[in-house]
Design an enzyme around this catalytic site. Structure first.
Site, PDB file in Angstrom:
ATOM      1  N   LYS A 278       0.836  -1.195   0.000  1.00  8.02           N
ATOM      2  CA  LYS A 278       0.000   0.000   0.000  1.00  8.02           C
ATOM      3  C   LYS A 278       0.876   1.252   0.000  1.00  8.02           C
ATOM      4  O   LYS A 278       1.956   1.245   0.582  1.00  8.02           O
ATOM      5  CB  LYS A 278      -0.881   0.020   1.253  1.00  8.02           C
ATOM      6  CG  LYS A 278      -2.010  -0.992   1.222  1.00  8.02           C
ATOM      7  CD  LYS A 278      -2.930  -0.820   2.416  1.00  8.02           C
ATOM      8  CE  LYS A 278      -4.046  -1.849   2.397  1.00  8.02           C
ATOM      9  NZ  LYS A 278      -4.975  -1.714   1.275  1.00  8.02           N
ATOM     10  N   ARG A 352     -10.315 -11.616   1.189  1.00  7.15           N
ATOM     11  CA  ARG A 352     -11.121 -12.685   0.582  1.00  7.15           C
ATOM     12  C   ARG A 352     -10.440 -14.043   0.741  1.00  7.15           C
ATOM     13  O   ARG A 352     -11.111 -15.067   0.794  1.00  7.15           O
ATOM     14  CB  ARG A 352     -11.396 -12.344  -0.895  1.00  7.15           C
ATOM     15  CG  ARG A 352     -10.174 -12.302  -1.758  1.00  7.15           C
ATOM     16  CD  ARG A 352     -10.392 -11.528  -3.048  1.00  7.15           C
ATOM     17  NE  ARG A 352     -10.362 -10.071  -2.807  1.00  7.15           N
ATOM     18  CZ  ARG A 352     -10.509  -9.154  -3.751  1.00  7.15           C
ATOM     19  NH1 ARG A 352     -10.735  -9.515  -4.999  1.00  7.15           N
ATOM     20  NH2 ARG A 352     -10.449  -7.868  -3.468  1.00  7.15           N
TER      21      ARG A 352
HETATM   22  N1  BES Z   1      -8.181  -3.739   3.666  1.00  7.64           N
HETATM   23  C1  BES Z   1      -8.317  -3.360   2.327  1.00  7.64           C
HETATM   24  C2  BES Z   1      -9.616  -2.624   2.033  1.00  7.64           C
HETATM   25  C3  BES Z   1      -9.809  -1.295   2.689  1.00  7.64           C
HETATM   26  C4  BES Z   1      -9.518  -0.138   2.021  1.00  7.64           C
HETATM   27  C5  BES Z   1     -10.321  -1.213   3.957  1.00  7.64           C
HETATM   28  C6  BES Z   1      -9.711   1.079   2.614  1.00  7.64           C
HETATM   29  C7  BES Z   1     -10.521   0.002   4.577  1.00  7.64           C
HETATM   30  C8  BES Z   1     -10.232   1.156   3.910  1.00  7.64           C
HETATM   31  C9  BES Z   1      -8.263  -4.590   1.406  1.00  7.64           C
HETATM   32  O1  BES Z   1      -7.538  -5.663   1.876  1.00  7.64           O
HETATM   33  C10 BES Z   1      -7.611  -4.130   0.144  1.00  7.64           C
HETATM   34  O2  BES Z   1      -6.489  -3.753   0.187  1.00  7.64           O
HETATM   35  N2  BES Z   1      -8.371  -4.141  -0.947  1.00  7.64           N
HETATM   36  C11 BES Z   1      -7.888  -3.712  -2.198  1.00  7.64           C
HETATM   37  C12 BES Z   1      -8.336  -4.728  -3.220  1.00  7.64           C
HETATM   38  C13 BES Z   1      -7.629  -4.609  -4.515  1.00  7.64           C
HETATM   39  C14 BES Z   1      -6.217  -5.068  -4.363  1.00  7.64           C
HETATM   40  C15 BES Z   1      -8.333  -5.473  -5.535  1.00  7.64           C
HETATM   41  C16 BES Z   1      -8.486  -2.361  -2.507  1.00  7.64           C
HETATM   42  O3  BES Z   1      -9.639  -2.123  -2.151  1.00  7.64           O
HETATM   43  O4  BES Z   1      -7.817  -1.536  -3.100  1.00  7.64           O
HETATM   44 ZN    ZN Z   2      -5.466  -5.579   1.442  1.00 12.91          ZN
END
Ligand code: BES
Ligand code: ZN
Ligand code: ZN
Length: 504
Positions: A278, A352
């Site tokens: 991230k 997931r």
């Molecule tokens: N934990 C995140 C989702 C999230 C984002 C929670 C912002 C709270 C606030 C999740 O694991 C994630 O990183 N999702 C990605 C998915 C993508 C890689 C397909 C996302 O939402 O960008």
């Molecule tokens: Zn994630």
């Protein structure tokens, strides 16, 4: 907080430091306001007319009575027009009252409960909304400063004056308190940083809860998780120094373990994104990536207190998602507990993965209904904003129940589509049965659809709380930080099951 219920005494004749009363927005004062107005020789009518006592919804006025009433001060809570007031408004009005109690450091409160009764709400409804609203509103995370964030003067005594049935009111107060305190527990878990709330600590917390409420509990450690072949949870945990935990708790309400509602939570204690790392702005706040687990634990706290006649199983997959020389990588192919193989295209789509194994475990242990709750995607925030939980389902009847529970809890849920097209996208991999990240277009749907692949026809609702698990600003029912979203909805869902059975 302790309370006493007074059904025979007149609240206006007794001395109180703080007396809470509801006041309607209406041309001429009536009911309890009229009684007060009479004692004040028309004074209340004048104060309302001059705007010194606010009657608009969710507005609280602190009025020193200067001897005009036996009570030293009245906390008038504006209720707006009687015809318009909803239960949600009532709970939020009490939220506004709770904020005032906290600010004024009120330790003993008297409340004229019946002054809040409207055409749609009796004294028991008011009692529940009152305790729920103020307890949510006054919540504060203790924090780790030398001086605690929690006020040193808590509200510790409430005297409830009403003509209603004392026993029914007592029961309603217990319900309201359980709903709010379960939610507050969930908030605390979300607010805790991941160095202090590890997967191991979360499991210890669950064990304590199970003892308190006489739940059956099983915590699977790394070896058991390996033995069971939970390759998806293990892959996410691979880069971590801290072992994973699969936390399983059961509230058994009938002799047979049947008709089981399973609540499945994403418990990523910190989400770095892994090698699909991230950006620095997106990583802050990822301690809250266990918001789903917190909602399930909060719901179990409520269920433990209210003991609904419904078998409920909580399944929480807990780990952090870290980087190291051992961590899983994009392009890896992993085998989930179900036997389905997964091509990892993005290590940040880890929720997931852990949920796939949690859902499989729940199914193997008798789940007849599945509800998963997870801070799953940024996509749901793009779609619905920060105040709406996104839902997906393979069963409209189960979704209806979840929706009803969410309306009762005052938590907004919006259903998103779950289509063959989405299922095809998650099944599209040249090397494995599934892929974990088909693209950014509609990725809230793909994330849900991925979990759907493990439900095997069991009625299922998926709740994406990425937007709702935390809030940046204080609101009438709580401060900034963890919201405890879905704890109350999940608990009330178990009551919906009971309701439906008794109506049959
Ligand atoms: N934990 C995140 C989702 C999230 C984002 C929670 C912002 C709270 C606030 C999740 O694991 C994630 O990183 N999702 C990605 C998915 C993508 C890689 C397909 C996302 O939402 O960008
Ligand atoms: Zn994630
Ligand atoms: Zn995540």
């Amino acid at each position: 907080m302790k309370w006493t219920i007074h059904t025979n005494d007149s609240v206006l004749n007794e001395q109180h430091d703080y007396l809470a009363a509801g006041v309607w927005h209406q041309p001429v004062v009536s009911g309890f306001s009229k009684e007060m107005d009479d004692q004040m020789k028309g004074g209340l009518t004048d104060l309302i007319k001059e705007g010194d006592v606010e009657t608009k919804l969710k507005q609280v006025t602190v009025l020193p009575t200067m001897g005009a009433l036996a009570a030293k001060r009245v906390l008038f809570t504006g209720l707006g027009k009687e015809a318009d007031l909803t239960f949600e408004d009532l709970r939020e009005s009490f939220g506004a009252l709770g904020k005032t109690l906290k600010k004024k450091k009120v330790s003993t409160l008297a409340i004229a409960l019946d002054s809040f009764k409207g055409k749609d709400f009796d004294a028991t409804d008011v009692a529940q909304a009152f305790i729920e609203g103020i307890t949510l509103a006054m919540y504060e995370f203790e924090g780790y400063k030398k001086k605690s964030n929690v006020p040193d003067v808590p509200l510790d005594e409430v005297k409830i004056y009403t003509q209603g049935d004392a026993q029914e009111i007592e029961a309603a107060l217990e319900v309201g308190l359980a709903l709010a305190e379960g939610t507050n527990e969930a908030r605390t878990l979300v607010n805790m940083p991941s160095n202090l709330l590890t997967s191991v600590k979360m499991a210890e917390y669950a064990i304590e809860m199970a003892k308190r409420h006489d739940f059956e509990i099983e915590v699977l450690g790394k070896e058991e998780i390996e033995e069971m072949g939970m390759g998806a949870l293990l892959a996410v945990n691979q880069g971590s120094e801290i072992p994973p935990r699969m936390i399983v708790m059961k509230h058994q309400a009938t002799d047979k373990w049947e008709d089981v509602l399973a609540l499945v939570g994403k418990g990523i204690t910190f989400d770095t994104g892994g090698y699909s790392i991230k950006p620095k702005d997106g990583i802050v706040g990822m301690k809250a990536d266990m918001g789903g687990a917190a909602a399930v634990l909060g719901a179990m706290e409520i269920i433990g207190r209210l003991k609904p006649e419904q078998n409920v199983m909580a399944v929480i997959a807990a780990t952090d998602n870290m980087i190291s020389h051992k961590a899983f990588k994009p392009d890896d192919v992993i085998t989930s507990m179900s036997g389905k193989t997964i091509e990892v295209l993005n290590t940040d789509a880890e929720g997931r993965l852990v949920l796939a194994d949690a859902v499989t475990y729940a199914k193997q242990h008798g789940a007849d209904y599945l509800v998963d709750v997870a801070t799953l995607t940024g996509g749901v925030i793009v779609a619905l904003g920060l105040d709406k939980t996104g839902a997906l389902t393979n069963n409209e009847a189960l979704f209806e129940k979840v929706l009803e529970a969410s309306v009762e809890a005052g938590e907004f849920i919006w259903q998103l589509p779950y289509t063959e097209g989405d299922r095809k996208r998650v099944r599209n991999s040249p090397v494995a049965d599934l892929n974990n990240s088909p693209g950014r277009d509609g990725h809230a749907l793909f994330a849900g659809a991925f979990i759907g692949e493990f439900t095997g026809g069991t009625p299922w609702v998926h709740l994406d709380i990425a937007g709702t698990a935390t809030t940046k600003s204080a609101h009438l029912l709580g401060p900034a930080g963890g919201t405890g979203a879905m704890a109350r909805t999940l608990a009330l869902l178990s009551e919906q099951f009971v309701l439906e059975r008794t109506e049959k």
